[in-house]
Design a protein around this motif. Structure first.
Motif, PDB file in Angstrom:
ATOM      1  N   ALA A   1      -3.449   3.122 -29.109  1.00  0.00           N
ATOM      2  CA  ALA A   1      -3.169   3.388 -30.458  1.00  0.00           C
ATOM      3  C   ALA A   1      -2.809   4.922 -30.547  1.00  0.00           C
ATOM      4  O   ALA A   1      -2.205   5.733 -31.429  1.00  0.00           O
ATOM      5  CB  ALA A   1      -4.060   2.852 -31.593  1.00  0.00           C
ATOM      6  N   SER A   2      -3.729   5.791 -29.892  1.00  0.00           N
ATOM      7  CA  SER A   2      -3.772   7.294 -30.061  1.00  0.00           C
ATOM      8  C   SER A   2      -2.754   7.878 -29.235  1.00  0.00           C
ATOM      9  O   SER A   2      -2.570   9.057 -29.183  1.00  0.00           O
ATOM     10  CB  SER A   2      -5.172   7.702 -29.711  1.00  0.00           C
ATOM     11  OG  SER A   2      -5.376   7.537 -28.355  1.00  0.00           O
ATOM     12  N   GLY A   3      -2.021   6.942 -28.443  1.00  0.00           N
ATOM     13  CA  GLY A   3      -0.922   7.482 -27.716  1.00  0.00           C
ATOM     14  C   GLY A   3      -1.308   7.987 -26.322  1.00  0.00           C
ATOM     15  O   GLY A   3      -0.424   8.866 -25.787  1.00  0.00           O
ATOM     16  N   ALA A   4      -2.327   7.482 -26.009  1.00  0.00           N
ATOM     17  CA  ALA A   4      -2.720   7.782 -24.688  1.00  0.00           C
ATOM     18  C   ALA A   4      -2.199   6.969 -23.660  1.00  0.00           C
ATOM     19  O   ALA A   4      -1.896   5.720 -24.170  1.00  0.00           O
ATOM     20  CB  ALA A   4      -4.074   7.940 -24.601  1.00  0.00           C
ATOM     21  N   GLY A   5      -1.815   7.327 -22.365  1.00  0.00           N
ATOM     22  CA  GLY A   5      -1.589   6.045 -21.328  1.00  0.00           C
ATOM     23  C   GLY A   5       0.028   5.881 -21.476  1.00  0.00           C
ATOM     24  O   GLY A   5       0.527   6.450 -22.105  1.00  0.00           O
ATOM     25  N   VAL A   6       0.248   4.871 -20.636  1.00  0.00           N
ATOM     26  CA  VAL A   6       1.601   4.388 -20.459  1.00  0.00           C
ATOM     27  C   VAL A   6       1.588   2.785 -20.786  1.00  0.00           C
ATOM     28  O   VAL A   6       0.658   2.278 -20.330  1.00  0.00           O
ATOM     29  CB  VAL A   6       2.497   4.821 -19.327  1.00  0.00           C
ATOM     30  CG1 VAL A   6       2.734   6.493 -19.564  1.00  0.00           C
ATOM     31  CG2 VAL A   6       1.535   4.575 -17.999  1.00  0.00           C
ATOM     32  N   ASP A   7       2.719   2.214 -20.902  1.00  0.00           N
ATOM     33  CA  ASP A   7       2.737   0.791 -20.917  1.00  0.00           C
ATOM     34  C   ASP A   7       3.135   0.235 -19.278  1.00  0.00           C
ATOM     35  O   ASP A   7       2.809  -0.935 -18.993  1.00  0.00           O
ATOM     36  CB  ASP A   7       4.068   0.429 -21.738  1.00  0.00           C
ATOM     37  CG  ASP A   7       3.731   0.660 -23.344  1.00  0.00           C
ATOM     38  OD1 ASP A   7       2.671   0.525 -23.452  1.00  0.00           O
ATOM     39  OD2 ASP A   7       4.745   0.975 -23.878  1.00  0.00           O
ATOM     40  N   ALA A   8       3.703   1.066 -18.541  1.00  0.00           N
ATOM     41  CA  ALA A   8       4.147   0.454 -17.387  1.00  0.00           C
ATOM     42  C   ALA A   8       4.127   1.756 -16.383  1.00  0.00           C
ATOM     43  O   ALA A   8       4.362   2.882 -16.501  1.00  0.00           O
ATOM     44  CB  ALA A   8       5.429  -0.204 -17.414  1.00  0.00           C
ATOM     45  N   PHE A   9       3.658   1.435 -15.096  1.00  0.00           N
ATOM     46  CA  PHE A   9       3.608   2.374 -13.814  1.00  0.00           C
ATOM     47  C   PHE A   9       4.425   1.921 -12.956  1.00  0.00           C
ATOM     48  O   PHE A   9       4.209   0.726 -12.375  1.00  0.00           O
ATOM     49  CB  PHE A   9       2.277   2.596 -13.683  1.00  0.00           C
ATOM     50  CG  PHE A   9       2.046   3.970 -12.606  1.00  0.00           C
ATOM     51  CD1 PHE A   9       1.878   5.170 -12.918  1.00  0.00           C
ATOM     52  CD2 PHE A   9       2.316   3.529 -11.211  1.00  0.00           C
ATOM     53  CE1 PHE A   9       1.820   5.977 -12.149  1.00  0.00           C
ATOM     54  CE2 PHE A   9       1.944   4.631 -10.167  1.00  0.00           C
ATOM     55  CZ  PHE A   9       1.717   6.000 -10.622  1.00  0.00           C
ATOM     56  N   VAL A  10       5.319   2.547 -12.170  1.00  0.00           N
ATOM     57  CA  VAL A  10       6.072   2.660 -10.801  1.00  0.00           C
ATOM     58  C   VAL A  10       5.729   3.591  -9.904  1.00  0.00           C
ATOM     59  O   VAL A  10       5.414   4.994 -10.321  1.00  0.00           O
ATOM     60  CB  VAL A  10       7.389   2.070 -10.951  1.00  0.00           C
ATOM     61  CG1 VAL A  10       7.720   0.899 -11.648  1.00  0.00           C
ATOM     62  CG2 VAL A  10       8.292   3.316 -11.613  1.00  0.00           C
ATOM     63  N   SER A  11       5.629   3.293  -8.646  1.00  0.00           N
ATOM     64  CA  SER A  11       5.569   4.439  -7.811  1.00  0.00           C
ATOM     65  C   SER A  11       6.274   4.093  -6.257  1.00  0.00           C
ATOM     66  O   SER A  11       6.570   3.163  -6.111  1.00  0.00           O
ATOM     67  CB  SER A  11       3.999   4.592  -7.243  1.00  0.00           C
ATOM     68  OG  SER A  11       3.615   3.609  -6.341  1.00  0.00           O
ATOM     69  N   THR A  12       6.820   5.296  -6.154  1.00  0.00           N
ATOM     70  CA  THR A  12       7.703   5.171  -4.728  1.00  0.00           C
ATOM     71  C   THR A  12       7.224   6.316  -3.674  1.00  0.00           C
ATOM     72  O   THR A  12       6.642   7.157  -4.254  1.00  0.00           O
ATOM     73  CB  THR A  12       9.181   5.465  -5.075  1.00  0.00           C
ATOM     74  OG1 THR A  12       9.429   6.668  -5.778  1.00  0.00           O
ATOM     75  CG2 THR A  12       9.784   4.326  -5.635  1.00  0.00           C
ATOM     76  N   ALA A  13       7.467   5.995  -2.511  1.00  0.00           N
ATOM     77  CA  ALA A  13       7.031   7.047  -1.593  1.00  0.00           C
ATOM     78  C   ALA A  13       7.647   7.138  -0.295  1.00  0.00           C
ATOM     79  O   ALA A  13       7.999   6.191   0.165  1.00  0.00           O
ATOM     80  CB  ALA A  13       5.417   6.895  -1.413  1.00  0.00           C
ATOM     81  N   SER A  14       8.094   8.520   0.216  1.00  0.00           N
ATOM     82  CA  SER A  14       8.710   8.501   1.446  1.00  0.00           C
ATOM     83  C   SER A  14       7.987   9.253   2.504  1.00  0.00           C
ATOM     84  O   SER A  14       8.163   9.552   3.540  1.00  0.00           O
ATOM     85  CB  SER A  14      10.037   9.294   1.214  1.00  0.00           C
ATOM     86  OG  SER A  14       9.900  10.594   0.687  1.00  0.00           O
ATOM     87  N   ALA A  15       6.877  10.013   1.639  1.00  0.00           N
ATOM     88  CA  ALA A  15       5.692  10.587   2.639  1.00  0.00           C
ATOM     89  C   ALA A  15       5.102   9.814   3.666  1.00  0.00           C
ATOM     90  O   ALA A  15       4.660   8.718   3.356  1.00  0.00           O
ATOM     91  CB  ALA A  15       4.870  11.413   1.842  1.00  0.00           C
ATOM     92  N   GLY A  16       4.418  10.405   4.610  1.00  0.00           N
ATOM     93  CA  GLY A  16       3.485   9.596   5.406  1.00  0.00           C
ATOM     94  C   GLY A  16       4.434   9.381   6.781  1.00  0.00           C
ATOM     95  O   GLY A  16       5.740   9.401   6.913  1.00  0.00           O
ATOM     96  N   PRO A  17       3.373   9.038   7.904  1.00  0.00           N
ATOM     97  CA  PRO A  17       3.991   8.976   9.349  1.00  0.00           C
ATOM     98  C   PRO A  17       5.017   7.666   9.426  1.00  0.00           C
ATOM     99  O   PRO A  17       4.749   6.799   8.737  1.00  0.00           O
ATOM    100  CB  PRO A  17       2.707   8.879  10.067  1.00  0.00           C
ATOM    101  CG  PRO A  17       1.670   8.199   9.209  1.00  0.00           C
ATOM    102  CD  PRO A  17       1.863   8.682   7.800  1.00  0.00           C
ATOM    103  N   HIS A  18       5.803   7.990  10.221  1.00  0.00           N
ATOM    104  CA  HIS A  18       6.690   6.828  10.409  1.00  0.00           C
ATOM    105  C   HIS A  18       6.131   5.780  11.280  1.00  0.00           C
ATOM    106  O   HIS A  18       5.207   6.015  12.006  1.00  0.00           O
ATOM    107  CB  HIS A  18       8.172   7.225  11.218  1.00  0.00           C
ATOM    108  CG  HIS A  18       9.185   7.866  10.324  1.00  0.00           C
ATOM    109  ND1 HIS A  18      10.369   7.633  10.438  1.00  0.00           N
ATOM    110  CD2 HIS A  18       8.770   8.718   9.216  1.00  0.00           C
ATOM    111  CE1 HIS A  18      11.016   8.350   9.511  1.00  0.00           C
ATOM    112  NE2 HIS A  18      10.137   8.786   8.623  1.00  0.00           N
ATOM    113  N   VAL A  19       6.392   4.509  11.254  1.00  0.00           N
ATOM    114  CA  VAL A  19       5.864   3.483  12.057  1.00  0.00           C
ATOM    115  C   VAL A  19       6.479   3.447  13.418  1.00  0.00           C
ATOM    116  O   VAL A  19       7.842   3.202  13.507  1.00  0.00           O
ATOM    117  CB  VAL A  19       6.123   2.153  11.377  1.00  0.00           C
ATOM    118  CG1 VAL A  19       5.610   0.900  12.282  1.00  0.00           C
ATOM    119  CG2 VAL A  19       5.554   2.216   9.985  1.00  0.00           C
TER     120      VAL A  19
END
Lengths: 341, 585
Positions: B83-101
């Protein structure tokens, strides 16, 4: 002066020859590692002229046991007393459908400590950590090799080019300190002497294929081109000329922990800590410029600039005002700064 | 991820090799808008190997702009919004960092199952270190040694259509089984079987309890059909698992995303495929993402996507890979000033060492954009062979729009730099639109698409993406200065119509601001085709304005640069002025 941890991981099967708390010198053997084994299928049934089941019965060694080159693996059988012998030292790994999978092993290769220090950790099987104390310089690029030797300042200037005629026998076994390398002959001559390593500010990028074939480590402190070695690095290393230096010059690989480094081992005189992994950009921090127009220049960060700054390229970037030695106060994009201790 | 949420605010994080970005989306006037974005250096690599530091800095920036805290005292993400406006309703993440397989492909026929496996591998973050096929001339023991020496993270086994070959597939599976049995348990690679479905039980039996094998539907159920989707999902899981094992913080990201952290390339592909379903079905959609470690080229024609992730190309650590496909003189030909080839070569290797640095000097910017052109050219050239349309033609197929993203493109000091680099690199034909993604929002809207279906279209239509303008590229050859087409633009706002003749070799900008529309009439000369059904065919259409207005590129297709270096540099300089990348005087 700082304390560093150098991990040594065996790249294949092998044995560690040192234990935790043991003191080691650069030349000490800390492990013996087997080169990547070669595998061969030996068709016992065909070679002996018998069925698959009979071949299994004629096997004379236990699966997994070590055998020597020439040792009989199966047989004799038949009038001709046919046998199958081991083609090399190794072991028989499996038997299936009348054939065995044979693993040939060559002689073990010694792994040296490469740095004087104390073994502080070990998994007992394939890796140890050596803790060493000394003056540490991080580099920008390495040719994939490791070595050690006595540090020699050849050009006596941070911008000196390594000329072929400067490479004489006095440098045998030395780690050569120089400003710039742009002549492939210098790299080849260094092999003939042979030197034990080369630390330079920069190198022409067209020499990369040659550098990758050199048997000694090559470490660049700045990068490619003709940039002189930055003054704090040169001052530090040239001050220690005559002392032993240890070089780790790994290839540029993303997500690898080992970075190119030169360590000049020194006796511990005080309570030392490992270098900080994160240093905040704040006034007073020593920095080095990584890109034109002041590439290689070092100085002190005066203050972070509010908002973004416009540069001659037209790019807008968050920046810091930096007092660069011999240049004065200039804005530099934060992305183009590297913190130096 | 199929649950559709009722959510007003969405927080998206993308962890790249060099940059970590956070973007907050909120509903404004009934539509989703990007309201704030933050950027920080990625911390996935040395010395931290922990993505959380970079994410925290990027989120702090968003918090500072919006005044909205995202974490509570226990440092847990607040979700949904309080109610105080903190946070979010939804979260998504993507990543391209990291070693290749590191991957070994094992299959049967080079032109069938192995070809499909290559396509599968090149659409995600796999690094194929060796291939073993039926036509492989190496002995079986040599194949075993390869599997041991290359130290793969994954062995991807394919082959046999459903109901087809069994014996040869089983023989190969037995070789893989034997090879993996020689490795210590901790070093055994992940195993995926995506071949003849009827062999599932036989495959499991060969590996017994020694190694877990993931069975996924056949990627080549019959000779004519290719089905990469299910296998791609499994590979995404493996990539994510490997990243989590080697880099800290990915588990947190995955947790905040409800277990659905996506690969950046996958989210990018999703947007390109979607756009091809809503735009002109007679044209394809082309998406280009130039990162530090990869270049992704995604082309979709009427919903059919072909995507390739080039991990040996990129404007950072992968940059030296460009020299396999382009010479230094190929790169230098795009420079407006004389720069020694050694300097260009040094630049390439220095950029690989210091990928996050930016060009502060104009001469460095020119080199960076010359490299960008050749990176895109190389990536498209290696991708086009598998496109549904125009694979064999020298000219590009009709495209609408062309979307470009990536740090270097987003950093363009003026829109003209990005536009000219794209025109030189892609060399579109006919009529198209160039769109930039300056805030790197494509991964975010791609990842959010299944949670909040409206977000994709609403954010794409918002001002967060920059339309550089409508581009007209007549196809044909002529002498420099010869008329190519007559053009008339009548703004819908009622302003003065613009009329003129465009001549061969010219690059012309006609004003039409972003958000404005106009009726554009094109009358090409005989021998020139603008996409109205053939050479010399005239037509009219409604066009949208952009940052540069309407761009007429009458330099011919393909562009033939002068062989005289001085003349070539003069022309490069002139085009930079003509397109507004550099200002006269």
């Amino acid at each position: 002066m700082t304390r560093v941890q150098r991990e040594r991981k065996l790249e294949g099967p092998g044995v560690l020859t040192v234990r935790v708390k043991e003191k080691v010198q650069s030349t000490d053997v800390i492990a013996e590692v087997q080169p990547q084994p070669q595998h061969h299928f030996l068709d016992l049934a065909s070679a002996l002229g018998v069925s698959d089941a009979e071949a299994a019965r004629l096997l004379r060694v236990d699966l997994g046991s070590n055998v020597e080159a020439g040792q009989v693996l199966a047989g004799p059988t038949g009038i001709a007393r046919r046998t199958v012998r081991a083609p090399a030292n190794g072991k028989v790994l499996s038997l299936s459908r009348g054939r065995v999978l044979f693993e040939a092993r060559e002689g073990a290769r010694a792994v040296h400590a490469g740095v004087p220090g104390e073994v502080t950790a070990s998994d007992g099987a394939s890796s140890i950590v050596i803790s060493a104390v000394g003056a540490l310089v991080q580099g920008a690029w390495g040719n994939g090799r490791r070595g050690w030797g006595v540090l020699r300042d050849v050009g006596e200037s941070r911008s000196a080019r390594l000329e072929p005629h400067e490479l004489d026998m006095i440098l045998r076994g030395a780690v050569v300190l120089v400003g710039v390398v742009d002549n492939p002959k210098s790299l080849h001559l260094a092999t003939e002497i042979p030197v034990r390593g080369l630390v330079c500010g920069s190198m022409a990028s067209e020499l990369i294929p040659t550098a990758l074939h050199m048997p000694y480590p090559i470490l660049l402190t700045e990068g490619f081109g003709s940039t002189s070695m930055n003054s704090p690095t040169y001052d530090l290393l040239s001050t220690h000329a005559g002392r032993e230096a240890s070089l780790e010059a790994p290839l540029l690989e993303p997500y690898e922990t080992q970075q190119p480094e030169i360590l000049v081992p020194l006796p511990a005189t005080q309570d030392l800590r490992s270098p900080e992994r994160i240093v905040q950009l704040e006034p007073g921090v020593r920095v080095r410029a990584l890109r034109a127009p002041h590439v290689g220049a070092v100085g002190s960060l005066l203050h972070l600039m509010p908002g973004v700054e416009s540069f001659p390229s037209g790019i807008l970037a968050r920046s810091a005002m930096v007092e660069l030695e011999g240049i004065g106060s200039v804005p530099v994009p934060l992305s183009n700064l590297e913190v130096i201790a | 991820m199929s649950t559709i949420l009722e959510a007003d605010t969405l927080l998206a994080v993308d962890v790249g090799t060099v940059n970590t970005r956070a973007s907050l989306f909120d509903v404004v006037d009934g539509r989703y808008r990007m309201v704030a974005t933050g950027r920080a250096s990625s911390t996935a690599g040395p010395p931290l190997f922990d993505v959380r530091e970079g994410i925290q800095v990027a989120l702090d920036e968003v918090s500072e702009i919006t005044g909205r805290p995202f974490f509570d005292e226990s440092e847990a993400l607040v979700m949904p919004t309080t109610a105080s406006g903190a946070g979010v309703d939804a979260f998504v993440s993507t990543a391209s960092a990291g070693p290749h397989v590191r991957t070994v492909l094992v299959g049967l026929m080079p032109g069938v199952s192995i070809e499909s496996a290559r396509r599968l591998a090149s659409s995600t973050y796999l690094d194929v270190v060796d291939e073993i096929g039926l036509m492989d001339r190496r002995r079986e023991e040599a194949q075993i040694d390869v599997m041991l020496a290359t130290k793969p993270d994954l062995i991807l086994m394919v082959g046999g259509t459903d109901g087809g070959a069994t014996a040869s597939v089983i023989r190969q599976i037995e070789t893989v089984s034997l090879a993996t049995s020689l490795l210590p348990a901790a070093q055994r690679p992940a195993l995926v079987f995506a071949g003849n479905t009827s062999l599932g039980a036989a495959v499991m039996e060969r590996f017994q309890d020694r190694s877990a094998v993931a069975l996924v539907p056949n990627i080549r159920p019959d000779l004519e059909q290719e089905e990469l989707g299910p296998a791609r999902l499994k590979l995404a899981e493996i990539v994510n698992e490997l990243r989590s094992q080697r880099i800290a913080g990915f588990d947190d990201l995955n947790g905040w995303s409800g277990g659905h952290a996506m690969l950046t390339a996958e989210a990018f592909n999703r947007v390109v495929r979607y756009l091809s379903q809503v735009y002109d079905p007679d044209k394809g959609v082309l998406g280009i993402d130039v990162g530090a470690a990869h270049v992704t080229v995604a082309a979709a024609f009427d919903g059919k996507l072909n995507s390739k992730l080039h991990s040996d190309l990129g404007l950072g650590i992968s940059l030296p890979g460009l020299l396999r496909y382009a010479s230094v003189s190929d790169i230098s030909r795009w420079l407006p000033t004389d720069v020694a080839e050694a300097e260009v070569r040094d630049y390439i290797f220095n950029k690989a060492i210091y990928p996050s640095t930016i060009p502060a000097e104009l001469s460095d910017l020119h080199i960076e954009y010359a490299l960008l052109r050749e990176l895109i050219r190389a990536a498209i050239s290696r991708s086009r062979g598998e496109w549904v349309e125009g694979a064999s033609s020298e000219l590009m197929p009709p495209l609408e729009p062309i979307i470009a993203s990536g740090g270097a493109i987003a950093r363009a000091p003026r829109p003209g730099y990005a536009a000219l680099a794209l025109l030189d690199a892609v060399q579109p034909r006919g009529i198209t639109t160039l769109v930039l993604d300056p805030y790197n929002l494509i991964p975010a809207v791609g990842a959010a698409a299944s949670l909040l279906p409206m977000i994709t279209v609403q954010v794409l239509e918002s001002g967060s993406f920059v339309s550089l303008g409508t581009v007209v590229s007549p196809v044909g050859r002529g002498r420099a200065g010869r008329p190519v087409l007559r053009i008339r633009i009548e703004p819908e706002s009622g302003g003065e119509p613009i009329e003129g003749i465009v001549r061969y070799g010219q690059l012309v900008l006609l004003p039409l601001r972003q958000g404005e529309h106009a009726r554009m009439t094109l009358r090409p000369e005989k021998g020139f085709d603008v996409g109205f059904g053939g050479r010399g065919k005239a037509g009219a259409l409604r066009v949208a304005g952009g940052a540069l207005g309407v761009i007429i590129d009458a330099r011919g297709r393909p562009i033939e640069l002068s062989k005289d270096p001085e003349r070539r540099r003069e022309l490069n300089q002139k085009w930079l002025y003509d397109i507004g990348a550099m200002l006269q005087g």
